[in-house]
Design an enzyme around this catalytic site. Structure first.
Site, PDB file in Angstrom:
ATOM      1  N   SER A 121       0.861  -1.177   0.000  1.00  0.00           N
ATOM      2  CA  SER A 121       0.000   0.000   0.000  1.00  0.00           C
ATOM      3  C   SER A 121       0.895   1.223   0.000  1.00  0.00           C
ATOM      4  CB  SER A 121      -0.875   0.012   1.256  1.00  0.00           C
ATOM      5  OG  SER A 121      -0.074   0.341   2.374  1.00  0.00           O
ATOM      6  N   LYS A 122       0.252   2.379  -0.013  1.00  0.00           N
ATOM      7  CA  LYS A 122       1.018   3.632  -0.086  1.00  0.00           C
ATOM      8  C   LYS A 122       2.000   3.791   1.072  1.00  0.00           C
ATOM      9  CE  LYS A 122      -1.603   6.631  -3.074  1.00  0.00           C
ATOM     10  NZ  LYS A 122      -2.925   7.211  -3.046  1.00  0.00           N
ATOM     11  N   ARG A 123       1.682   3.120   2.191  1.00  0.00           N
ATOM     12  CA  ARG A 123       2.589   3.196   3.343  1.00  0.00           C
ATOM     13  C   ARG A 123       3.983   2.704   2.976  1.00  0.00           C
ATOM     14  NH1 ARG A 123       2.146  -0.433   6.777  1.00  0.00           N
ATOM     15  NH2 ARG A 123       0.590  -1.625   5.621  1.00  0.00           N
TER      16      ARG A 123
END
Ligand code: GLU
Length: 479
Positions: A244-246
């Site tokens: 994910s963007k994390r």
């Protein structure tokens, strides 16, 4: 054997994600390897979330990667009528029925089931309505959805990646295929389109495994031949969680703007869920097509490691010729203020020789620019870490560099074999290993502790500039 037909079917609700690009690549590789066709379908039935901008980003990402599609793009939203016809056929054949239960009623029954700690499953009450009652409700204009009647038994398929997968049908409720507003539910739209597009292999992410039994039932009820299914593993970050963007950039376009080469991105993506075997990692696109096979598809989640992507980029940089990378590096050098395009063009042979030396030591275009600095600017700065490491004893280093400068100055020609002979003789006279002369000299010439081979550096810098740099280092060390 019929020609394999595969498709990539993204929903245009965001940028092209690396996971989507990986799925597209595997479909494309399969089609290219086995002489099949690779098609693109934009699944834009969710009007609220689909945007033209996302569709454009998907095209741009695929084009940048070179994942070309073989027929006109199919827009799912344009096939609404066929979806409705297929739902109607299922209704007419008795494979589906009208359901008049409202969302509120269903929500309430779900809440009641949850309160009793029972799993909620539609109880088929509308399937039990007498025909006359159904007719009456339709005539009265009561809204209805169309539900597929799940048959008894088990639904299994031989997945190209996972082997046999089976679902007991009793765990699947009679699912809606057409909403009361006449729009199709995903499973119906996909099956209807895949049949119409004559898709023979459905290759997509693992997250669709639970949809597959429903889709198989629809194929059967529509009297269509089943495609082969292949479910590719999910992509995780280094921490083992779903990417994910994390975890950093997940859009293909971000990597394009970071200076990653498309062929390095493809190679990196190819290894997310596929192993060509024999420990092979670095592959050109034709090699990937050559080596691709369904046997090498992996089940376990793939790990997205950006350090590996950078490494891969370095490998591909070194495979390219300096003339190939020149158009990418020149604007970056100009932007960094190290030279103008005109200056580089005026000494193009020298510039290409420099790129040849630097590309094999770089992972990114930025690395090349950083390393090019000492060759393009008059003044250099000494990297403090290089100075601390290679110039520990400053008076002794000044003395050694002075002697190296004298030896080089005395050469009859500025040629590597002569340089080597002179510098090795100096090392020997002082009881030093060659590296003990070359390393301090490298810092004097480039300010850095890593560079091309020392003789290549001397040639690239030229006699005058090399001798001047050695003098400057001696003054710096003595001062
Ligand atoms: N639109 C679906 C998705 O983006 C495609 C699923 C499929 O390939 O069948 O996940």
């Amino acid at each position: 054997m019929s020609v394999p037909r595969l498709r990539f079917a993204p929903s245009p609700t965001g940028y092209l994600h690396v996971g989507g690009a990986r799925t597209a690549l595997f479909n494309w590789l399969y089609a290219r390897k086995y002489g099949g066709q690779f098609l693109l379908r934009i699944e834009d039935t969710d009007k609220a979330r689909s945007t033209d901008e996302s569709t454009r980003a998907i095209f741009e990402g695929l084009e940048w990667l070179g994942l070309t599609w073989d027929e006109d793009v199919v827009y799912q939203g344009a096939n609404l009528e066929r979806h409705q016809v297929d739902a109607r056929r299922l209704l007419d054949s008795g494979a589906a029925y009208r359901c008049f239960c409202t969302r509120e009623e269903l929500d309430q029954r779900r809440a009641e089931a949850e309160a009793r700690k029972e799993p909620f499953k539609y109880d088929r009450r509308c399937d039990a309505l007498p025909a006359a009652e159904v007719e009456r409700r339709v005539a009265a204009g009561m809204p209805f959805t169309i539900r597929f009647r799940v048959p008894d038994g088990t639904t299994s398929w031989d997945d190209m990646v996972h082997g046999t997968i089976s679902f007991p049908n009793k765990d699947i409720e009679d699912f809606v295929i057409l909403r009361s507003d006449g729009t199709p539910i995903y499973n119906l739209a996909v099956v209807s389109d895949d049949i119409a597009m004559r898709i023979t292999i459905v290759m997509r992410g693992d997250d669709h495994i639970s949809n597959t039994p429903k889709q198989i039932m629809l194929y059967r009820a529509l009297g269509a031949e089943l495609p082969t299914f292949a479910h590719l593993p999910m992509i995780h970050g280094l921490d083992g969680k779903k990417l994910s963007k994390r975890h950093g950039a997940t859009a293909v376009g971000d990597y394009q703007h970071m200076g990653i080469l498309p062929q390095a991105m493809l190679n990196f993506l190819a290894l997310l869920g596929w192993s060509p075997g024999n420990d092979i990692e670095v592959m050109t696109v034709p090699q990937m097509i050559e080596l691709f096979s369904a046997d090498g598809l992996l089940k376990k989640a793939a790990v997205f490691d950006t350090a590996k992507l950078e490494w891969m980029n370095g490998q591909h940089l070194s495979l390219l010729s300096s003339a190939d990378i020149e158009p990418r590096v020149t604007p970056a050098i100009v932007r960094a203020g190290l030279a103008t395009a005109g200056e580089l063009a005026a000494k193009r042979d020298w510039y290409l020789a420099l790129l040849d030396q630097l590309k094999v030591r770089s992972r990114t275009i930025d690395d090349i620019v950083r390393q090019a600095e000492p060759y393009l600017k008059d003044d250099i700065t000494y990297d403090p870490a290089a100075e601390a490491k290679q110039w520990k004893d400053r008076p002794a280093t000044a003395d050694l560099l002075r002697a190296a400068g004298d030896a080089l100055k005395a050469l009859p020609a500025w040629e590597p074999p002569l340089m080597e002979e002179a510098l090795r003789a100096l090392a020997e006279a002082r009881g030093l290993a060659g590296g003990k002369v070359f390393q301090p000299l490298r810092v004097a010439l480039t300010g850095l502790s890593v560079s091309p081979g020392i003789f290549d550096v001397l040639v690239l810098l030229g006699r005058e500039r090399s001798l001047a740099r050695i003098d400057a280092a001696v003054r710096h060390l003595a001062g």
